[in-house]
Design a protein around this motif. Sequence first.
Motif, PDB file in Angstrom:
ATOM      1  N   ILE A  68      46.084  58.795  62.336  1.00  0.00           N
ATOM      2  CA  ILE A  68      45.390  57.994  61.419  1.00  0.00           C
ATOM      3  C   ILE A  68      44.485  58.780  60.676  1.00  0.00           C
ATOM      4  CG2 ILE A  68      44.154  56.009  60.759  1.00  0.00           C
ATOM      5  CD1 ILE A  68      45.605  54.448  63.209  1.00  0.00           C
ATOM      6  N   ASN A  69      43.368  59.490  61.299  1.00  0.00           N
ATOM      7  CA  ASN A  69      42.585  60.196  60.838  1.00  0.00           C
ATOM      8  C   ASN A  69      42.769  61.324  60.041  1.00  0.00           C
ATOM      9  OD1 ASN A  69      40.475  58.357  61.758  1.00  0.00           O
ATOM     10  ND2 ASN A  69      40.118  59.404  63.296  1.00  0.00           N
ATOM     11  N   ASP A  70      43.801  62.117  60.711  1.00  0.00           N
ATOM     12  CA  ASP A  70      44.221  63.431  60.112  1.00  0.00           C
ATOM     13  C   ASP A  70      44.976  63.074  58.919  1.00  0.00           C
ATOM     14  OD1 ASP A  70      42.688  64.582  61.875  1.00  0.00           O
ATOM     15  OD2 ASP A  70      44.656  65.496  63.154  1.00  0.00           O
ATOM     16  N   HIS A  71      46.115  62.228  59.016  1.00  0.00           N
ATOM     17  CA  HIS A  71      47.193  62.014  58.043  1.00  0.00           C
ATOM     18  C   HIS A  71      46.335  61.131  56.827  1.00  0.00           C
ATOM     19  CE1 HIS A  71      50.886  63.659  59.293  1.00  0.00           C
ATOM     20  NE2 HIS A  71      50.424  63.301  60.589  1.00  0.00           N
ATOM     21  N   THR A  72      45.291  60.366  56.885  1.00  0.00           N
ATOM     22  CA  THR A  72      44.299  59.945  55.889  1.00  0.00           C
ATOM     23  C   THR A  72      43.913  61.016  55.213  1.00  0.00           C
ATOM     24  OG1 THR A  72      44.078  57.757  57.132  1.00  0.00           O
ATOM     25  CG2 THR A  72      42.643  58.335  55.113  1.00  0.00           C
ATOM     26  N   ARG A  73      43.326  62.021  55.918  1.00  0.00           N
ATOM     27  CA  ARG A  73      42.806  63.128  55.030  1.00  0.00           C
ATOM     28  C   ARG A  73      43.933  63.908  54.341  1.00  0.00           C
ATOM     29  NH1 ARG A  73      39.068  63.267  59.372  1.00  0.00           N
ATOM     30  NH2 ARG A  73      40.612  64.543  60.588  1.00  0.00           N
ATOM     31  N   LEU A  74      45.098  64.178  55.097  1.00  0.00           N
ATOM     32  CA  LEU A  74      46.050  64.903  54.411  1.00  0.00           C
ATOM     33  C   LEU A  74      46.493  64.404  53.314  1.00  0.00           C
ATOM     34  CD1 LEU A  74      48.145  66.286  57.378  1.00  0.00           C
ATOM     35  CD2 LEU A  74      46.639  67.705  55.716  1.00  0.00           C
ATOM     36  N   ALA A  75      46.784  62.802  53.141  1.00  0.00           N
ATOM     37  CA  ALA A  75      47.207  62.137  52.117  1.00  0.00           C
ATOM     38  C   ALA A  75      46.102  62.168  51.024  1.00  0.00           C
ATOM     39  CB  ALA A  75      47.669  60.696  52.484  1.00  0.00           C
ATOM     40  N   ASN A  76      44.968  62.116  51.099  1.00  0.00           N
ATOM     41  CA  ASN A  76      43.815  62.158  50.207  1.00  0.00           C
ATOM     42  C   ASN A  76      43.853  63.593  49.495  1.00  0.00           C
ATOM     43  OD1 ASN A  76      43.194  59.672  50.449  1.00  0.00           O
ATOM     44  ND2 ASN A  76      41.340  60.106  51.735  1.00  0.00           N
ATOM     45  N   SER A  77      44.222  64.459  50.321  1.00  0.00           N
ATOM     46  CA  SER A  77      44.131  66.028  49.836  1.00  0.00           C
ATOM     47  C   SER A  77      45.450  66.160  49.094  1.00  0.00           C
ATOM     48  CB  SER A  77      44.246  67.056  51.128  1.00  0.00           C
ATOM     49  OG  SER A  77      44.418  68.275  50.531  1.00  0.00           O
ATOM     50  N   MET A  78      46.582  65.619  49.263  1.00  0.00           N
ATOM     51  CA  MET A  78      47.714  65.832  48.420  1.00  0.00           C
ATOM     52  C   MET A  78      47.603  64.968  47.341  1.00  0.00           C
ATOM     53  SD  MET A  78      49.949  67.899  49.930  1.00  0.00           S
ATOM     54  CE  MET A  78      49.975  68.822  51.458  1.00  0.00           C
ATOM     55  N   LYS A  79      47.169  63.920  47.345  1.00  0.00           N
ATOM     56  CA  LYS A  79      46.820  62.920  46.129  1.00  0.00           C
ATOM     57  C   LYS A  79      45.882  63.710  44.872  1.00  0.00           C
ATOM     58  CE  LYS A  79      47.463  58.819  44.421  1.00  0.00           C
ATOM     59  NZ  LYS A  79      49.040  58.388  43.940  1.00  0.00           N
ATOM     60  N   ASN A  80      45.210  64.439  45.483  1.00  0.00           N
ATOM     61  CA  ASN A  80      44.198  65.153  44.424  1.00  0.00           C
ATOM     62  C   ASN A  80      44.846  66.002  43.733  1.00  0.00           C
ATOM     63  OD1 ASN A  80      41.926  63.719  45.263  1.00  0.00           O
ATOM     64  ND2 ASN A  80      41.314  65.066  46.959  1.00  0.00           N
ATOM     65  N   LEU A  81      45.853  66.563  44.443  1.00  0.00           N
ATOM     66  CA  LEU A  81      46.891  67.606  43.580  1.00  0.00           C
ATOM     67  C   LEU A  81      47.457  66.986  42.456  1.00  0.00           C
ATOM     68  CD1 LEU A  81      48.386  69.629  46.441  1.00  0.00           C
ATOM     69  CD2 LEU A  81      46.655  70.435  44.919  1.00  0.00           C
ATOM     70  N   ASP A  82      48.101  65.778  42.383  1.00  0.00           N
ATOM     71  CA  ASP A  82      48.693  65.035  41.426  1.00  0.00           C
ATOM     72  C   ASP A  82      48.641  63.506  41.855  1.00  0.00           C
ATOM     73  OD1 ASP A  82      50.518  64.000  39.471  1.00  0.00           O
ATOM     74  OD2 ASP A  82      51.835  65.562  39.695  1.00  0.00           O
ATOM     75  N   PRO A  83      47.665  62.652  41.275  1.00  0.00           N
ATOM     76  CA  PRO A  83      47.413  61.492  41.281  1.00  0.00           C
ATOM     77  C   PRO A  83      48.504  60.613  40.756  1.00  0.00           C
ATOM     78  CG  PRO A  83      45.406  62.421  40.183  1.00  0.00           C
ATOM     79  CD  PRO A  83      46.460  63.687  40.325  1.00  0.00           C
ATOM     80  N   SER A  84      49.505  61.148  40.111  1.00  0.00           N
ATOM     81  CA  SER A  84      50.553  60.293  39.566  1.00  0.00           C
ATOM     82  C   SER A  84      51.636  60.221  40.761  1.00  0.00           C
ATOM     83  CB  SER A  84      51.201  60.913  38.524  1.00  0.00           C
ATOM     84  OG  SER A  84      51.810  62.091  38.631  1.00  0.00           O
ATOM     85  N   VAL A  85      51.851  61.063  41.626  1.00  0.00           N
ATOM     86  CA  VAL A  85      52.478  61.002  42.837  1.00  0.00           C
ATOM     87  C   VAL A  85      52.272  59.841  43.884  1.00  0.00           C
ATOM     88  CG1 VAL A  85      53.667  62.195  44.408  1.00  0.00           C
ATOM     89  CG2 VAL A  85      53.311  63.288  42.238  1.00  0.00           C
ATOM     90  N   SER A  86      53.199  59.019  44.075  1.00  0.00           N
ATOM     91  CA  SER A  86      52.667  58.023  45.227  1.00  0.00           C
ATOM     92  C   SER A  86      53.799  58.160  46.357  1.00  0.00           C
ATOM     93  CB  SER A  86      52.470  56.631  44.711  1.00  0.00           C
ATOM     94  OG  SER A  86      53.731  56.135  44.232  1.00  0.00           O
ATOM     95  N   ALA A  87      53.559  57.543  47.356  1.00  0.00           N
ATOM     96  CA  ALA A  87      54.692  57.335  48.732  1.00  0.00           C
ATOM     97  C   ALA A  87      55.701  56.201  48.387  1.00  0.00           C
ATOM     98  CB  ALA A  87      54.058  56.867  49.919  1.00  0.00           C
ATOM     99  N   SER A  88      56.728  56.503  48.673  1.00  0.00           N
ATOM    100  CA  SER A  88      58.060  55.420  48.621  1.00  0.00           C
ATOM    101  C   SER A  88      58.697  55.387  49.894  1.00  0.00           C
ATOM    102  CB  SER A  88      58.744  56.165  47.568  1.00  0.00           C
ATOM    103  OG  SER A  88      59.450  57.160  47.979  1.00  0.00           O
ATOM    104  N   GLY A  89      59.228  54.227  50.096  1.00  0.00           N
ATOM    105  CA  GLY A  89      60.117  54.114  51.187  1.00  0.00           C
ATOM    106  C   GLY A  89      59.534  53.342  52.450  1.00  0.00           C
ATOM    107  N   ASP A  90      60.298  52.737  53.369  1.00  0.00           N
ATOM    108  CA  ASP A  90      60.032  51.953  54.442  1.00  0.00           C
ATOM    109  C   ASP A  90      59.045  52.531  55.394  1.00  0.00           C
ATOM    110  OD1 ASP A  90      59.680  49.822  56.201  1.00  0.00           O
ATOM    111  OD2 ASP A  90      61.761  49.949  56.471  1.00  0.00           O
ATOM    112  N   ALA A  91      57.917  52.249  55.831  1.00  0.00           N
ATOM    113  CA  ALA A  91      57.369  52.855  56.876  1.00  0.00           C
ATOM    114  C   ALA A  91      57.486  52.671  58.123  1.00  0.00           C
ATOM    115  CB  ALA A  91      55.628  52.701  56.642  1.00  0.00           C
ATOM    116  N   ASP A  92      58.289  51.536  58.440  1.00  0.00           N
ATOM    117  CA  ASP A  92      58.952  51.308  59.684  1.00  0.00           C
ATOM    118  C   ASP A  92      60.324  51.485  59.682  1.00  0.00           C
ATOM    119  OD1 ASP A  92      58.758  49.827  62.161  1.00  0.00           O
ATOM    120  OD2 ASP A  92      59.422  48.096  61.623  1.00  0.00           O
ATOM    121  N   ALA A  93      60.599  52.469  59.139  1.00  0.00           N
ATOM    122  CA  ALA A  93      61.911  53.162  59.323  1.00  0.00           C
ATOM    123  C   ALA A  93      62.699  53.339  60.692  1.00  0.00           C
ATOM    124  CB  ALA A  93      62.279  54.329  58.461  1.00  0.00           C
TER     125      ALA A  93
END
Length: 159
Positions: A68-93
């Motif tokens: 949770i901690n590391d992937h939240t940091r990674l998600a924020n880092s990636m989001k900073n590269l391009d704020p227009s990009v967002s996640a898609s799909g089913d998290a409970d796949a």
Amino acid sequence: MDMSKKIIMALVSTAACACASAATTHNALDKSFLQDAATANQKEISLSKQALTQASSADVKTFANTMINDHTRLANSMKNLDPSVSASGDADADGLGNTSGVAFDKAYMDAMVADHDKVVSRFESVASDPQYSADVRSAAKQALPTLKRHDAMAKSLDA
């Protein structure tokens, strides 16, 4: 302020805006990777939040907190590269919603190993592929040590 200083400041300001604009322009390949990364991060966070309530092993719950901690940091880092990009799909796949206890521990860790094997491979590929923008390659390269550590942790807990 005299006219020459105003002109210089205007040129500097224009150049800064142009650089900032260029830094956030990504090609379709970049955007595809960033969306895949956002989706993978969202999935890891979602499944790990489930693990905090459904897992039976203290080690699995500790691992989940790390995810949770590391992937939240990674998600924020990636989001900073391009704020227009967002996640898609089913998290409970992976279908972990109805399991708990030891069965959840096994299913969750199996999913973490499989997911991190795929993600590490993809990030390694992107980090060295000149078709991706320099900032995307750099972000992938910077994320790799964390992702490899997760993969190793998942494999040791899944054994």
